[in-house]
Design an enzyme around this catalytic site. Structure first.
Site, PDB file in Angstrom:
ATOM      1  N   ASP A 245      48.036  72.537  50.520  1.00 25.68           N
ATOM      2  CA  ASP A 245      47.625  71.197  50.396  1.00 25.68           C
ATOM      3  C   ASP A 245      48.622  70.113  49.855  1.00 25.68           C
ATOM      4  OD1 ASP A 245      46.157  68.753  50.773  1.00 25.68           O
ATOM      5  OD2 ASP A 245      44.219  69.456  49.818  1.00 25.68           O
TER       6      ASP A 245
HETATM    7  C1  BGC Z   1      43.804  66.327  51.172  1.00 30.42           C
HETATM    8  C2  BGC Z   1      43.903  66.821  52.416  1.00 30.42           C
HETATM    9  C3  BGC Z   1      44.695  66.328  53.674  1.00 30.42           C
HETATM   10  C4  BGC Z   1      45.886  65.973  52.922  1.00 30.42           C
HETATM   11  C5  BGC Z   1      46.843  65.018  53.900  1.00 30.42           C
HETATM   12  C6  BGC Z   1      45.206  65.844  50.665  1.00 30.42           C
HETATM   13  O1  BGC Z   1      45.069  65.072  49.630  1.00 30.42           O
HETATM   14  O2  BGC Z   1      43.308  67.123  50.248  1.00 30.42           O
HETATM   15  O3  BGC Z   1      42.775  67.268  52.992  1.00 30.42           O
HETATM   16  O4  BGC Z   1      44.938  66.836  54.488  1.00 30.42           O
HETATM   17  O5  BGC Z   1      45.713  65.073  51.600  1.00 30.42           O
HETATM   18  O6  BGC Z   1      46.449  63.794  54.025  1.00 30.42           O
END
Ligand code: BGC
Length: 678
Positions: A245
Site C-alpha cells: 500500500d
Molecule cells: C490506500 C489504497 C489506495 C492507495 C492509492 C492508499 O492510501 O490505502 O487503498 O489504493 O492509497 O491511492
C-alpha cells in the site's frame, strides 16, 4: 460483417477475454529473458513505483510504462469517470451477475483511459461499523465477500485490465492504521479473513495483491513472509505480484525477504542506495531482486501489456454501458430496512412530499482513495423531480420546513448519513450520525407520522433515537452517480427494492461482538507489546456468527431486506451432487408486485468436534419472480461448504456427520430446513 457484430456483442457483454489471466510457461520464459537483459540498477529501479501511480517503463527492452488507478468504485486519479455504487453496495445486491457487470464497466472505463491496473476490489471483512473504509469493502461474511470479489475481478480482467485485491490482510480498522497489529489466531484468519483473498487468487486469478498498512501478529503486512510467502504464494499458488500500500513499508530487508515485489508509490526502502551495499556485503543475493522483477513482468506479459496499447479509443470515457450498470447496482443494492406502509409513496397532486436533510441534494460518496468524481450524477432531489408532476416534492436543502408544512405533507423524506469528509480511510467514523441529523429526524417525527429516512453510509448507524418513530428506513449505502434516480424510483414503487444487508445492524455499539476488542486498550497492556494491538478476541464470532452465539438480538439481522411484495418458500429437497449437495426449493411471489428475492443458504454442523458457529452462509440465489408466479431455485453446496479449518493439520477438513441446511430470507428468517449426511 457477421464477425464484427459478434465481436461488438461479445465486448458489450464482457465475455470477450482480451488477455489470458493465468500466467503460462511462455509468459514466464519471456519475463526471464527480459530479466536477464536488465542491469542491476534497472532491476532495482523496477521494483519501486514512480510518479504516484506508475511502474517504470524500460524503452530499450520494449517494456512500457504501466499506469494504475484507484479504485473500488470507479476509475480515479486525474479523471472523471463512472461512479458506481460502493463496494459494500455491490455485496448488498446479492446478485453475482451485477457484481461481474460492475467489473466489466470498471474495466471498460479503465481501458478508455489507458489504465492497466485497477486498485480494487477492497475486501476487508466488516468487524465494526466504526471502520472508516467499510463502504469500500464487502461486508461481514467471507462467503458473500468472496462471491462479490471473484465476480468483480473476473469482470475487470475480462476487459484486459488487471485487478488488485486489497488490503492483504486484516485491515479491519482505520484508526492508527500504520501502527496497530491485528493479532488473530490461525483458525480465525483462515475461516474469516483469508477466504475472500484466497478465492480471488485461486478462482478469479487476480493479477496483483496489495498489502495493508497494519501489522499482523506483530509483523507489518508488506514485510510478512508468513502472509505473503507461506500463504499467498506457496499455499494458494499466487503467480502475480504483490505491491505495498502507499507508504506502508518500513525496512529494506523486511521488504526483500517478506516476499513483496513492488513498493508503492516509490522506493522508500527498496532503492539502490539501500540494496546495493546489502548485495555487496553478501547479505542479499541478486536473485532475490530478480525474483521480484520476474513476478511483475510475467503478470504484465500475461495481461498483454507488452504487446498492445492499453488505451482503447473505441470506448468512450463517458461510457454508456457503465452508466447503465451503475443504475442497475443502485437499484439492486438499496435495502428497505423497515416499512410500515409509507412506501411506496402515494402519487397525486394532493400528496405533497417534503424532502429534507443534508444529503437530499448531493451525490454522497465516501472519501479518501475510494472517492470518484462522476461525469454525470443525479441527486435524490433531482431523482424525485424526474418522477414528474404526480410527485409534488418540496425540497429543503438547508434549514427545515415549519411544523404546518410537515403536518400537511403526505410523506416526509429525511436524507441523512455520512460523506467524504467523515467516512474515509485513515480514520474511523462514529456510530452516531453526524451532528444535528438525529435531531432533524426527531423534529420531523414530532410533526409527521409518515417519516421516511434514507441513509447514506458504509454500514450500521445508531438509529435508537428514532427507529420506532419513523415509518420507513431505506439504506442507500453510497449508491453512486445514478443513486438519486434509483432511490427516487424505489420510493415511488417504480423499482421494487431487492437488496439485503451484507452485515448485521446492531441496536447499540456495545452489542457488537468485537466491542470489547475493537479498540484494544486491555489487550495492549496485558500483552505488553511495544506496538499497539487489536486483539481479535471474538475469534470466528464476527457479525451474525457472534450475535447468534451471544444471544443478542440485532436491530436488523445479516441478510435482511424487505420488498414491496411477499415471498413464500416451499417444497425443499436435497440431492447428492458432485462432492456435495444441490439444495432445491420453490419460492412463490405471493404479493402484488413483481420482485426479486434473495434466498440465503446457511450450513450448521450438528455435532462438531470443534467449536463452530451455529450456522454459516454457504450459498445464495437471487431470483426475479413475477407476482403470482413461483420459481424453482437450486443452490449447489460443494463439500467445502461443510468443512472447517483444522489447526492440527493446517488445512480445511470435513468432520463426517450430519449437517443442517437452513434456507432463509435472512439469517434470522429461516423458512425451511433440511438435514444431510456428509
Ligand atoms: C490506500 C489504497 C489506495 C492507495 C492509492 C492508499 O492510501 O490505502 O487503498 O489504493 O492509497 O491511492
Amino acid at each position: 460483417m457477421k464477425k464484427l457484430i459478434l465481436l461488438v456483442a461479445a465486448i458489450a457483454l464482457g465475455t470477450f477475454a482480451l488477455s489470458a489471466q493465468s500466467i503460462t510457461k511462455e509468459d514466464k520464459d519471456r519475463a526471464k529473458a527480459l530479466v536477464e537483459k536488465m542491469t542491476l540498477e534497472e532491476k532495482i529501479d523496477y521494483i519501486g513505483g514512480f510518479d504516484g501511480f506508475y511502474i517504470r517503463g524500460i524503452e530499450r527492452l520494449g517494456i512500457p510504462q504501466i499506469r494504475m488507478a484507484d479504485g473500488p468504485q470507479g476509475v480515479r486519479n486525474n479523471t472523471k469517470s463512472t461512479l458506481f455504487a460502493c463496494g459494500v453496495a455491490s455485496a448488498a445486491t446479492w446478485n453475482e451477475e451485477a457484481m461481474k457487470e460492475m467489473g466489466v464497466g470498471l474495466g471498460q472505463d479503465a481501458r478508455a483511459r489507458g489504465v492497466h491496473i485497477l486498485l480494487g476490489p477492497g475486501v476487508n471483512i466488516y468487524r465494526s461499523p466504526l471502520c472508516g473504509r467499510n463502504f469500500e469493502y464487502m461486508g461481514e461474511d467471507p462467503y458473500l465477500a468472496a462471491r462479490a470479489a471473484v465476480n468483480y475481478i473476473k469482470g475487470v480482467q475480462s476487459q484486459g485490465v488487471m485487478a488488485t485485491i486489497k488490503h492483504f490482510a486484516l485491515n479491519n480498522q482505520e484508526y492508527d492504521r500504520h501502527h496497530v497489529s491485528s493479532d488473530v489466531d490461525e483458525r480465525t484468519i483462515n475461516e474469516i479473513y483469508f477466504p475472500t483473498f484466497r478465492a480471488a487468487v485461486t478462482e478469479a486469478k487476480v493479477g496483483s495483491v496489495m498489502t495493508s498498512y497494519n501489522l499482523i501478529n506483530g509483523v507489518h503486512a508488506a514485510e510478512n513472509p508468513w502472509l505473503i510467502r507461506t500463504n499467498l504464494k506457496e499455499a494458494w499458488g499466487f503467480q502475480g505480484f504483490v505491491m505495498s500500500d502507499w507508504t506502508s513499508t518500513y525496512t529494506t530487508l523486511g521488504c526483500i525477504r517478506g516476499g513483496l515485489d513492488l513498493e508503492m508509490p516509490q522506493a522508500f526502502q527498496m532503492n539502490a542506495e539501500a540494496i546495493k551495499p546489502l548485495i555487496e556485503a553478501g547479505i542479499v543475493e541478486e536473485s532475490e531482486i530478480d525474483e521480484k522483477v520476474q513476478n511483475i513482468l510475467q503478470a504484465l506479459i500475461a495481461f498483454g501489456f507488452l504487446d498492445r496499447p492499453q488505451l482503447d479509443k473505441n470506448i468512450s470515457e463517458d461510457n454508456e454501458y457503465s452508466r447503465k450498470i451503475a443504475y442497475k447496482l443502485s437499484c439492486e443494492s438499496a435495502v428497505l430496512l423497515k416499512n410500515t406502509g409509507a412506501l411506496p409513496l402515494k402519487s397525486g397532486k394532493k400528496n405533497t412530499i417534503v424532502l429534507m436533510g443534508p444529503n437530499a441534494d448531493v451525490i454522497p460518496c465516501g472519501g479518501g482513495s475510494g472517492r470518484v468524481d462522476p461525469i454525470h450524477s443525479t441527486s435524490l432531489a433531482e431523482g424525485m423531480k424526474s418522477l414528474g408532476k404526480n410527485y409534488v416534492t418540496k425540497l429543503y436543502k438547508d434549514g427545515k420546513p415549519d411544523a404546518n408544512t410537515l403536518k400537511k405533507a403526505a410523506a416526509v423524506i429525511v436524507s441523512v448519513g455520512f460523506d467524504k469528509t467523515c467516512e474515509k480511510e485513515n480514520s474511523d467514523r462514529t456510530f452516531t450520525l453526524p451532528a444535528g441529523q438525529d435531531e432533524l429526524i426527531e423534529y420531523a417525527c414530532q410533526h409527521s407520522d409518515k417519516v421516511i429516512v434514507v441513509i447514506y453510509a458504509g454500514g450500521a448507524i445508531d438509529m435508537s433515537r428514532w427507529q420506532d418513530k419513523v415509518s420507513a428506513i431505506l439504506m442507500g449505502w453510497y449508491p453512486g452517480q445514478e443513486g438519486g434516480q434509483a432511490i427516487a424510483n424505489i420510493l415511488a414503487g417504480k423499482v421494487n427494492p431487492s437488496g439485503k444487508l451484507p452485515m448485521t445492524f446492531e441496536k447499540t455499539l456495545e452489542d457488537n461482538p468485537t466491542y470489547r476488542f475493537y479498540y484494544p486498550v486491555e489487550a495492549r497492556t496485558k500483552r505488553g507489546m511495544s506496538c499497539k494491538t487489536a486483539f481479535y478476541g471474538e475469534g470466528l464470532f464476527v457479525g451474525y456468527r457472534g450475535y447468534e452465539r451471544n444471544g443478542v438480538e440485532p436491530a436488523y439481522p445479516f441478510g435482511h431486506g424487505l420488498s414491496y411484495t411477499s415471498f413464500e418458500y416451499m417444497a425443499s429437497n436435497t440431492i447428492k451432487s458432485g462432492d456435495g449437495y444441490d439444495v432445491v426449493f420453490t419460492v412463490m411471489n405471493t404479493g402484488k408486485y413483481d420482485g426479486a428475492e434473495v434466498s440465503e443458504i446457511y450450513v450448521g454442523e450438528k455435532n462438531p468436534c470443534v467449536v463452530r458457529p451455529a450456522k454459516e452462509l454457504k450459498g445464495f440465489a437471487k431470483t426475479f419472480i413475477p407476482k403470482g408466479k413461483a420459481a424453482k431455485v437450486t443452490v449447489h453446496l460443494p463439500k467445502s461448504a461443510f468443512e472447517y479449518y483444522d489447526v492440527k493439520s493446517h488445512s480445511w477438513t470435513l468432520n463426517p456427520g450430519y449437517f443442517t441446511i437452513y434456507i432463509g430470507s435472512s439469517s434470522a428468517d429461516i423458512r425451511l430446513t433440511e438435514e444431510v449426511l456428509m
